[in-house]
Design a protein around this motif. Structure first.
Motif, PDB file in Angstrom:
ATOM      1  N   SER A  68      -6.464   0.457   9.223  1.00 20.76           N
ATOM      2  CA  SER A  68      -6.685   1.026   7.899  1.00 20.76           C
ATOM      3  C   SER A  68      -7.519   2.294   7.988  1.00 20.76           C
ATOM      4  CB  SER A  68      -7.384   0.014   6.992  1.00 20.76           C
ATOM      5  OG  SER A  68      -6.521  -1.059   6.674  1.00 20.76           O
ATOM      6  N   HIS A  88      -9.437  -5.436   1.705  1.00 24.56           N
ATOM      7  CA  HIS A  88      -8.378  -6.445   1.772  1.00 24.56           C
ATOM      8  C   HIS A  88      -8.342  -7.322   0.526  1.00 24.56           C
ATOM      9  CE1 HIS A  88      -6.011  -9.513   4.412  1.00 24.56           C
ATOM     10  NE2 HIS A  88      -5.224  -8.821   3.608  1.00 24.56           N
ATOM     11  N   HIS A  89      -8.536  -6.704  -0.641  1.00 21.41           N
ATOM     12  CA  HIS A  89      -8.365  -7.358  -1.945  1.00 21.41           C
ATOM     13  C   HIS A  89      -9.300  -8.552  -2.151  1.00 21.41           C
ATOM     14  CE1 HIS A  89      -4.621  -5.013  -1.934  1.00 21.41           C
ATOM     15  NE2 HIS A  89      -4.357  -5.566  -0.757  1.00 21.41           N
ATOM     16  N   GLU A 109     -10.676  -5.251   7.775  1.00 22.49           N
ATOM     17  CA  GLU A 109     -11.121  -6.626   7.978  1.00 22.49           C
ATOM     18  C   GLU A 109     -12.415  -6.654   8.791  1.00 22.49           C
ATOM     19  OE1 GLU A 109      -8.070  -9.235   9.342  1.00 22.49           O
ATOM     20  OE2 GLU A 109      -6.737  -8.795   7.654  1.00 22.49           O
ATOM     21  N   HIS A 116       0.811  -1.217   0.000  1.00 23.84           N
ATOM     22  CA  HIS A 116       0.000   0.000   0.000  1.00 23.84           C
ATOM     23  C   HIS A 116       0.850   1.275   0.000  1.00 23.84           C
ATOM     24  CE1 HIS A 116      -4.034  -1.833   0.818  1.00 23.84           C
ATOM     25  NE2 HIS A 116      -3.230  -2.845   1.155  1.00 23.84           N
ATOM     26  N   ASP A 133      -7.169  -2.183   3.730  1.00 21.11           N
ATOM     27  CA  ASP A 133      -7.199  -3.608   4.085  1.00 21.11           C
ATOM     28  C   ASP A 133      -8.110  -3.852   5.288  1.00 21.11           C
ATOM     29  OD1 ASP A 133      -5.636  -4.521   2.061  1.00 21.11           O
ATOM     30  OD2 ASP A 133      -3.829  -4.850   3.258  1.00 21.11           O
ATOM     31  N   SER A 186     -10.304 -10.723   0.449  1.00 19.65           N
ATOM     32  CA  SER A 186      -9.943 -11.804   1.362  1.00 19.65           C
ATOM     33  C   SER A 186     -11.173 -12.314   2.113  1.00 19.65           C
ATOM     34  CB  SER A 186      -8.903 -11.292   2.362  1.00 19.65           C
ATOM     35  OG  SER A 186      -8.779 -12.152   3.458  1.00 19.65           O
ATOM     36  N   ASN A 241      -3.793  -4.553   9.824  1.00 22.87           N
ATOM     37  CA  ASN A 241      -4.881  -4.152   8.928  1.00 22.87           C
ATOM     38  C   ASN A 241      -6.008  -3.430   9.666  1.00 22.87           C
ATOM     39  OD1 ASN A 241      -3.538  -5.258   6.777  1.00 22.87           O
ATOM     40  ND2 ASN A 241      -4.763  -7.133   6.700  1.00 22.87           N
TER      41      ASN A 241
END
Length: 823
Positions: free
Chosen positions: A709, A751-752, A728, A630, A726, A754, A706
């Motif tokens: 963020s 988080h892409h 969560e 990032h 990211d 996840s 994370n």
């Protein structure tokens, strides 16, 4: 890089009268009768007009056919017609207009054919399943050793699963091998297709590979096994053996620069030195091109002709310059092959070869026609070179030199000094817009440095190095000694360029002229050259020069002032978003991606995308959290742009100690960037839009990096854009409980994609129209997870992926939303 014609034309002008004595090396045939002057009343002929007309319309055909110019074709075609009109005018002046129509038609058709017909332009082909490991056998065509990796170029690839029609390039991380070009090898690789242009203003890596005959890239973990040796790729084998000799003879600090100068191998040029070479404006000196090939051609031409003139019976009966010119092509061809036969080497070779052939045919005076013929040949072989800065710079340099040679014949040493100084200044001024457009650099001291560096490297280091390469097989001790002296001279050159970048204002970064502006500049320059070649009046060329400079101001791609633009860039398994606020400025949210000695995502992708949109200043850069994927390119952004503020969340002590974050904060303080940290919800206007920092997760709930963020929401009219970093599950639940979320137009998937994010409650709360996953192809984590994709698709959202769609561009006027992708 100064072009071949400069060195041949300026250093060895053709005298009008033969010199006396048996040592004379004149270039005119004593038996050659000078041409008769034109009869009174006849129009002066312009021998360049028809070739120029063909080239002009060939360029029109290329522009009309190249897919990469689809978005700008109308503007570019308009400008391309300018040189065509000038050539038609020149043809009319010669009194042979009947032939012009056929030349126009032939040029237009040929320009389209060289783009569309194989094998002049290679096309992508089907590949094995992405990431699948396959066993192949192949012949090593070339290799490049790097400080952190090894590259092998493989030809004649065979496999039960796949038989490609071209070569593949395989990379190995920190592997060593003794295989050489010409060896047949067996190995296991994972093949992946090269990506096309996926970011605004980005370099088309796939097209570059295809133009080089490479149809795919691959990675290998185990070094290849030699299973035999062939007689193929002899010159590349010799090239690698020469590189091994350089590595064994010189210290590591001298190896990279020497290999680059003599062989075109840049694997051991460290990043700091490369940046200094670019900043000083002298990188062209270590790129195999016109200077190197011309030195070889000029030296051999001189020695061969000197030897031939010693045979007095022959020199009295025949002009020795013609066989000397033909014989000089042999070592020039050999050195071009030894240098790797890159695109830039091919370009230089064709120009030198055409000039030598012209000398052999006693047509060396028709320099403008030779220049035009060289352009036709090169564009026929590599039509994409039309957009290549190296191609443009080479031919523009030659045109400047030819113009000066017309006014300064160079018969006296004073003329040559004036020509050398004037050409350096003129080339620096004329090529500056192209260099600024292509490399986004302004090097104010480059002309002064080149005054010293060009003769030092061109007249000392390069000849010594080439002589060492020739002598070493015959007399190893002397060859090694000459190579060491070459290394010492290059140490001085390195000291000069690294010292020069420490001068005040030594390097400035800028967007440079737009693509339409550069096209206008080059097209009108073509017109001016056509007028010169056809004898046009000086005031007309002056007017065209002013128009060409004015054309540089043509604006590039514009974002409407009251619109919001948000672009999720394709940076692999990382995240980088650039935004333009309505009535405000540009900002960057995260700047992750790959950073290596040869590639920095902040420079090559994010800064390039910003420059593509004409960005000069960043209002802010926002770091969601300090992890490499990032923030890898963020320090480069602070070096390339004036930045108003750096935003990040309040972090625990252990996170503050991350080396990347420490470097970033130190650079921000050095550049006067305001650092602002957020530990509560805040909201404020930005132009006509609203920016909101959502409430962060309390410190006692945060257990992972994370969890810190920084989540940001942008609101413009009816549209909301939510950038999540990211984030969560714990942070998602906290925002739901705080009633901080509303339905949004666009969501950056947390988080892409996840499994630790995108919980059902969060999905129901934000209910986005568009969800963007910033992910890399075949990433080892398998992001985005299928369950997450299914959950967002079930919510009714349109799903976007950077590994599939490339960069995704959202443009909002507050009511309507336009979404486009790079693929």
């Amino acid at each position: 890089m100064l072009p071949p014609v400069l060195y041949i034309g300026a250093a060895a002008p053709f005298p009008k009268r033969e010199m006396a004595g048996k040592w004379a090396l004149n270039t005119m045939n004593p038996h050659e009768k000078p041409p008769d002057p034109p009869a009174n009343g006849t129009r002066k002929q312009a021998p360049t007009a028809l070739p120029a007309l063909f080239l002009a319309w060939m360029i029109v055909g290329i522009i009309a056919t190249l897919p990469v110019l689809a978005d700008s074709r109308a503007i570019l075609l308009t400008f391309a017609l300018l040189p065509a009109g000038a050539a038609l005018w020149a043809r009319r002046e010669t009194g042979r207009t009947a032939a012009a129509g056929w030349v126009v038609l032939a040029g237009m058709i040929w320009g389209g054919l060289v783009v569309t017909l194989p094998p002049l332009t290679r096309m992508a082909e089907p590949l094995p399943a992405r990431g699948e490991k396959i066993t192949i056998q192949a012949v090593v065509a070339d290799r490049e050793d790097r400080s952190d990796s090894l590259l092998l170029l493989l030809d004649e690839v065979t496999s039960p699963a796949w038989n490609p029609s071209g070569m593949i390039r395989v990379s190995f991380h920190r592997q060593s091998t003794t295989v050489l070009p010409g060896d047949r090898v067996a190995l296991q690789v994972r093949v992946r297709p090269p990506s096309p242009v996926t970011n605004p203003g980005g370099f088309d890596y796939r097209q570059y590979l295809l133009d080089s005959g490479i149809v795919a890239t691959a990675t290998g973990k185990e070094p290849p096994q030699r299973i035999g040796t062939t007689n193929q790729w002899f010159w590349n084998r010799l090239r690698q053996q020469t590189a091994d000799w350089i590595a064994a003879t010189l210290p590591p600090s001298q190896r990279g620069l020497t290999e680059a100068l003599l062989l075109g191998k840049r694997g051991h040029l460290d990043g700091e030195l490369q940046n200094a070479l670019f900043a000083s404006g002298t990188f062209h000196l270590v790129a195999i091109s016109g200077m190197h090939l011309t030195l070889v051609a000029g030296a051999v031409y001189f020695l061969v002709r000197l030897g031939l003139t010693l045979i007095l019976p022959l020199s009295r009966r025949w002009d020795m310059k013609r066989p000397a010119a033909l014989l000089s092509l042999v070592p020039v061809t050999a050195y071009a092959a030894l240098a790797g036969w890159s695109v830039s080497t091919q370009r230089a070779y064709i120009m030198v070869a055409l000039f030598m052939l012209a000398v052999a045919l006693q047509r060396q005076r028709h320099s403008w026609r030779l220049l035009t013929l060289a352009a036709v040949v090169l564009l026929s072989w590599h039509p994409n070179d039309l957009l290549n800065a190296g191609f443009q710079l080479s031919f523009l340099c030659v045109a400047v030199i030819l113009y000066l040679l017309d006014h300064l014949p160079g018969h006296t040493w004073r003329d040559r000094v004036v020509l050398t100084l004037g050409s350096t200044v003129a080339i620096g001024l004329v090529t500056a817009p192209i260099a600024q457009h292509a490399f986004h650099r302004v090097s104010p001291y480059s002309m002064a440095i080149n005054f010293v560096a060009i003769p030092w490297v061109g007249e000392l280091s390069t000849p010594l190095g080439l002589l060492a390469m020739v002598v070493q097989p015959l007399w190893p001790e002397l060859g090694n000694g000459l190579l060491r002296v070459t290394g010492w001279t290059l140490e001085i050159y390195r000291w000069l360029v690294e010292w020069s970048v420490l001068w005040p204002g030594a390097e400035m970064r800028s967007a440079g002229p737009s693509l339409p502006g550069m096209t206008c500049f080059l097209a009108i320059g073509f017109v001016a050259a056509g007028l010169r070649a056809s004898g046009g009046r000086g005031w007309k060329r002056g007017v065209l020069a002013l128009l060409a400079v004015a054309g540089l101001a043509w604006p590039g791609e514009q974002t409407p002032a009251e619109s919001l633009r948000l672009i999720v860039l394709d940076v692999g398994q990382a995240l980088a978003v650039v935004t333009k606020m309505p009535g405000g400025g540009w900002s960057v949210y995260d700047a992750g991606g790959t950073v290596s000695p040869r590639f920095n995502v902040g420079e090559a992708v994010i800064s390039t995308a910003l420059w593509h949109h004409g960005v000069k200043r960043l209002e802010r850069v926002v770091l969601s959290h300090p992890q490499h994927d990032h923030m890898a390119g963020m320090t480069q952004l602070l070096r390339n742009f004036p930045v108003g503020a750096l935003w990040l969340s309040r972090l625990p002590a252990q996170e503050e100690k991350r080396p990347e974050l420490v470097e970033l904060l130190a650079l921000a303080r050095q550049n006067g960037v305001t650092v602002r940290r957020f530990d509560t919800e805040e909201s404020f206007p930005d132009g006509t839009a609203q920016v909101r920092i959502l409430p962060p997760l309390p410190a006692h709930h945060a257990t992972k990096p994370n969890d810190h963020s920084l989540v940001m929401e942008l609101k413009h009219g009816n549209h909301r854009f939510l950038l999540t970093g990211d984030m969560e599950a714990a942070q998602e639940s906290w925002l739901v409980e705080q009633h901080a979320l509303q339905p949004v137009t666009m969501l950056l998937a947390p988080h892409h994609g996840s499994l630790t994010s995108s919980t059902a409650r969060f999905v129901d709360q934000v209910h986005p129209e568009h969800v963007v996953f910033s992910v890399g192809a075949d990433n080892p984590w398998g992001f985005p997870k299928p369950e997450v994709l299914q959950r967002w698709a079930a919510s009714g959202a349109h799903l976007w992926r950077t590994d599939v769609n490339g960069a995704i561009d959202f443009l909002s006027d507050g009511h309507r939303l336009q979404v486009t992708s790079a693929r």
